[in-house]
Each structure stands twice: as structure tokens, then as C-alpha cells.
Design a protein around this motif. Sequence first.
Motif, short mmCIF file in Angstrom:
data_model
loop_
_atom_site.label_atom_id
_atom_site.label_comp_id
_atom_site.label_asym_id
_atom_site.label_seq_id
_atom_site.Cartn_x
_atom_site.Cartn_y
_atom_site.Cartn_z
N SER A 31 0.84 -1.21 0.00
CA SER A 31 0.00 0.00 0.00
C SER A 31 0.87 1.25 0.00
CB SER A 31 -0.96 0.00 1.19
OG SER A 31 -1.81 -1.12 1.16
N ARG A 97 1.43 6.03 2.20
CA ARG A 97 1.13 4.66 2.56
C ARG A 97 -0.29 4.61 3.11
NH1 ARG A 97 4.66 0.13 5.88
NH2 ARG A 97 3.75 -1.61 4.70
N ASN A 99 -3.74 2.61 4.75
CA ASN A 99 -4.30 1.56 5.58
C ASN A 99 -5.81 1.65 5.40
OD1 ASN A 99 -4.99 -0.36 7.46
ND2 ASN A 99 -4.34 0.83 9.25
#
Length: 255
Positions: A31, A97, A99
Amino acid sequence: MEQRLIYAGQSVPGRVRGHNEDALLCCPQLSLWAIADGMGGHQCGEVASALALDTLQAGCADGLELADAVHAANREVLAVARTEEHQGMGTTLVAVRFNGAAFNIAWVGDSRAYRVSAGHIERVTHDHSWVQAMIDAGQMSPETARSHPQRNVILQCLGRDDQPLQVGLHHGVLGEHELLLLCSDGLTGELEDAQIQQLCSSAQTLDELVNQLLARANDMGGKDNISCIVLGRDAAAPSVARKPRGLLSRLFTSR
């Protein structure tokens, strides 16, 4: 249903430079997406940008937080920059990045990240540059900064050993009808924010948007290497009765 990220990215030399010192990282497995804009000339800048992204990816794969992985990348670039062959090389960096829909952005230098919706564009990074410092101090307007002779002077980069590294950080959640754009200054040096937002609203897909951004920057001069990555949240296809309009609806059914 859990939504996944879709993305497109590309880097081109531009119309003036004979080689490309930018580098892209697209690693959906982690990611993680990033752009580095190398400095130091052929065989130096491109080494710095590639090394920075390789180290960033390795650090995140080893469990480092994004900011810590950026610092690790800086240490690697510094080590190589101290050799005679690559003396003085460096690179900017912008990385994100995710999540889920939440994201962390880290940056050093004047590579940027933008958050774009159908009617709005927001710069979520803050340039580490001399002209930005002058703007912040109230001594220069943004309009003057765009054409100032020192607009390319940056105050922070990976590989600089005369001061501590300052990593910019931003946290957010990407909405269903928003894009996140990462880019080098080869794009923003040619296109104003409003032009970028207009292209985001008119393109049909992410791949088309990237192609249009690069083409427009080249049409405006292409004086530097040009790189961009665009990311959005995927979603189920809408019903025929609710046919979407514009990229910021249509792109989420692209594969």
C-alpha cells in the motif's frame, strides 16, 4: 464490501532534458506509492532517486513506519553521495502509505501531494523551498514565486549532510469521490493547481488523467522531468439509472 485502491503512474523526461532523474514506486502489496526527483546530473540524480525508493520500499517491507523509512533512505543516499563518483547527489521525495482509506504522507523537498475532488484541489504538502519560505514570511506572493529565478532552490533533500533532515508529515482519509495525486515539480512548474483540478474533472480514467497531465505539462514547455501518480478508491459499478458524470465518479469503475 472493502474497497481497494486503484492507481496509475508515469514518468517522462520532458521536452528539454535528455535523461530522466525522476523515479516512481508503485507497490500495492505494501500500500505504498512514492516519487523521487533526483539531483546532481546524469548518473547522479537518477542514482539518488532510485536508491531512495529502493530503500524506502525495503524499510516499509521490514516494518518501519513511513517517516522512519524516509530517514533510512536518507542515510543510504548520504552514504553513496560521499563517494567521489556520486558526490553531491540528492533527491526530493513524496510518499504515501495507505491503511484502508486512511493514509500517511511523508515528503522532503518540493515534490508534492494533492487531494482533489470534483470542485476542489488541496495541496497537502508544504514545499521545503526558498520561495515557499519567502511566501510564508510574507515577502513574496505565490504568483511571483512561480517565475522567480530561485524557485528551484530547495531547503531540504535526501543526501544533504549540512543540516538535520526534516520530514513533512500529513495524515488523512481519502473520500470515495476524491483523488490523491503525487507529483514532481516538473508537473507543478508548468501547471497551476486550477489546471490540474480541471484535468482531473474532465478525464475519463486514471490512465487517461496521467497521460493528460504529462501531455499538458509538456505542451507548456516540459522544461523538467515530469512524474505523477494518481490514486482513488475503487467501488462497485453504479446502476444504469445513476450513470456517473466526470472522472471523479467514473474512475471508480475502471479496472
